[in-house]
Motif scaffolding. Structure first.
Motif, PDB file in Angstrom:
ATOM      1  N   LEU A   1       0.826  -1.210   0.000  1.00 44.03           N
ATOM      2  CA  LEU A   1       0.000   0.000   0.000  1.00 44.03           C
ATOM      3  C   LEU A   1       0.861   1.261   0.000  1.00 44.03           C
ATOM      4  CD1 LEU A   1      -2.876  -0.990   2.459  1.00 44.03           C
ATOM      5  CD2 LEU A   1      -3.015  -0.719  -0.024  1.00 44.03           C
ATOM      6  N   LEU A   2       1.890   1.277   0.834  1.00 42.11           N
ATOM      7  CA  LEU A   2       2.759   2.444   0.919  1.00 42.11           C
ATOM      8  C   LEU A   2       3.534   2.641  -0.383  1.00 42.11           C
ATOM      9  CD1 LEU A   2       3.381   4.530   3.111  1.00 42.11           C
ATOM     10  CD2 LEU A   2       5.363   3.166   3.729  1.00 42.11           C
ATOM     11  N   THR A   3       4.007   1.570  -0.965  1.00 37.66           N
ATOM     12  CA  THR A   3       4.731   1.684  -2.231  1.00 37.66           C
ATOM     13  C   THR A   3       3.809   2.181  -3.343  1.00 37.66           C
ATOM     14  OG1 THR A   3       6.227  -0.089  -1.574  1.00 37.66           O
ATOM     15  CG2 THR A   3       6.123   0.428  -3.909  1.00 37.66           C
ATOM     16  N   THR A   4       2.583   1.712  -3.366  1.00 37.54           N
ATOM     17  CA  THR A   4       1.625   2.190  -4.364  1.00 37.54           C
ATOM     18  C   THR A   4       1.396   3.687  -4.220  1.00 37.54           C
ATOM     19  OG1 THR A   4       0.528   0.034  -4.398  1.00 37.54           O
ATOM     20  CG2 THR A   4      -0.708   1.907  -5.261  1.00 37.54           C
ATOM     21  N   TYR A   5       1.214   4.145  -2.998  1.00 35.21           N
ATOM     22  CA  TYR A   5       1.005   5.585  -2.787  1.00 35.21           C
ATOM     23  C   TYR A   5       2.251   6.376  -3.177  1.00 35.21           C
ATOM     24  CZ  TYR A   5      -0.138  10.025  -0.676  1.00 35.21           C
ATOM     25  OH  TYR A   5      -0.379  11.356  -0.496  1.00 35.21           O
ATOM     26  N   PHE A   6       3.420   5.882  -2.806  1.00 38.76           N
ATOM     27  CA  PHE A   6       4.655   6.571  -3.178  1.00 38.76           C
ATOM     28  C   PHE A   6       4.797   6.665  -4.688  1.00 38.76           C
ATOM     29  CE2 PHE A   6       7.335   5.631   0.881  1.00 38.76           C
ATOM     30  CZ  PHE A   6       6.512   6.482   1.605  1.00 38.76           C
ATOM     31  N   ILE A   7       4.490   5.587  -5.394  1.00 37.13           N
ATOM     32  CA  ILE A   7       4.604   5.611  -6.848  1.00 37.13           C
ATOM     33  C   ILE A   7       3.616   6.599  -7.452  1.00 37.13           C
ATOM     34  CG2 ILE A   7       4.184   4.211  -8.923  1.00 37.13           C
ATOM     35  CD1 ILE A   7       5.532   1.883  -7.475  1.00 37.13           C
ATOM     36  N   LEU A   8       2.412   6.691  -6.898  1.00 32.04           N
ATOM     37  CA  LEU A   8       1.430   7.653  -7.416  1.00 32.04           C
ATOM     38  C   LEU A   8       1.882   9.090  -7.201  1.00 32.04           C
ATOM     39  CD1 LEU A   8      -1.964   6.013  -6.377  1.00 32.04           C
ATOM     40  CD2 LEU A   8      -0.937   6.131  -8.653  1.00 32.04           C
ATOM     41  N   VAL A   9       2.408   9.407  -6.033  1.00 28.50           N
ATOM     42  CA  VAL A   9       2.864  10.774  -5.753  1.00 28.50           C
ATOM     43  C   VAL A   9       4.045  11.131  -6.647  1.00 28.50           C
ATOM     44  CG1 VAL A   9       3.939  12.251  -4.010  1.00 28.50           C
ATOM     45  CG2 VAL A   9       1.997  10.822  -3.388  1.00 28.50           C
ATOM     46  N   VAL A  10       5.009  10.235  -6.725  1.00 24.41           N
ATOM     47  CA  VAL A  10       6.201  10.487  -7.530  1.00 24.41           C
ATOM     48  C   VAL A  10       5.831  10.586  -9.006  1.00 24.41           C
ATOM     49  CG1 VAL A  10       8.360   9.401  -8.255  1.00 24.41           C
ATOM     50  CG2 VAL A  10       7.775   9.489  -5.850  1.00 24.41           C
TER      51      VAL A  10
END
Length: 172
Positions: free
Chosen positions: A146-155
Motif C-alpha cells: 500500500l505504501l509503495t503504491t502511494y509513493f509511486i502515485l505521488v512520484v
C-alpha cells in the motif's frame, strides 16, 4: 498490438499527504525510502541488523537463511541507490530519474513481499508454529504494498507535471 506498461497512465494526485507540494513530498519519500533501505542493508554482511531471521529459520539450513538475508540486503542497497536518484531527479527536474525510482520501488516491493510471504508460510506451516510472526509478516507485506503504491502515485504525479511543463515552456 504491443502491451507495454506505462507509468503515464497511472492516476495522479494534487499533493502529498493532503498537505504538501509534490516536490516536497517527493523529497520526503526519497528520504524515507533511503532510511528503509538502510534499515535492511546490514543483512548483506550477515551482521545482526535490525531484522534478524534466525528465530524464524532456526530449524533450517543456514544456506536458506543466508540466501534470504543477502537477497533482502541487496535489494535494500538498490533501494538506497534509487532513492538517491529520486532526490536528484526531484531537485533537478529530471523526469527519467523519477521514473527509474518508480520501477525500482516496484521491483523492491514485489521482491520483499515475496520473501516475506515465503517466510510467513514457514511461520504458519512448519513446526514449531509461530502464528504471531507469520501474521506480522503478512501485515508488513500489505503495508509495504500500500505504501509503495502511494509513493509511486505521488512520484508519478511530479514526473508527469514536469514532463507537461517541459513540453509547454510558454506557460512558465
Amino acid at each position: 498490438m504491443k502491451c507495454r506498461l506505462q507509468m503515464d497512465r497511472l492516476p495522479t494526485v494534487i499533493s502529498c499527504c493532503f498537505c504538501c507540494f509534490l516536490r516536497a513530498g517527493t523529497v520526503m519519500i526519497a528520504a524515507f525510502s533511503f532510511m528503509v533501505g538502510l534499515f535492511f542493508a546490514p543483512n548483506v554482511s550477515q551482521s545482526k541488523g535490525a531484522w534478524d531471521m534466525s528465530p524464524v529459520l532456526a530449524s533450517y539450513s543456514s544456506a536458506t537463511e543466508s540466501a534470504v538475508q543477502v537477497a533482502l540486503g541487496a535489494v535494500s542497497i538498490a533501494l538506497c541507490a534509487i532513492s538517491a536518484l529520486l532526490l536528484l531527479g526531484a531537485c533537478c527536474n529530471i523526469p527519467i530519474l523519477i521514473e527509474i525510482y518508480q520501477w525500482g520501488a516496484l521491483v523492491y516491493a514485489v521482491t520483499v513481499s515475496l520473501m516475506f510471504l515465503i517466510l510467513a508460510m514457514f511461520c504458519f506451516f512448519v513446526p514449531p508454529h509461530s502464528y504471531l510472526a507469520g501474521g506480522l509478516l503478512c501485515m508488513f507485506v500489505v503495508c509495504n504494498l500500500l505504501l509503495t503504491t502511494y509513493f509511486i502515485l505521488v512520484v508519478n504525479s511530479l514526473r508527469v507535471s514536469l514532463k507537461y511543463l517541459a513540453s509547454h515552456e510558454d506557460l512558465v
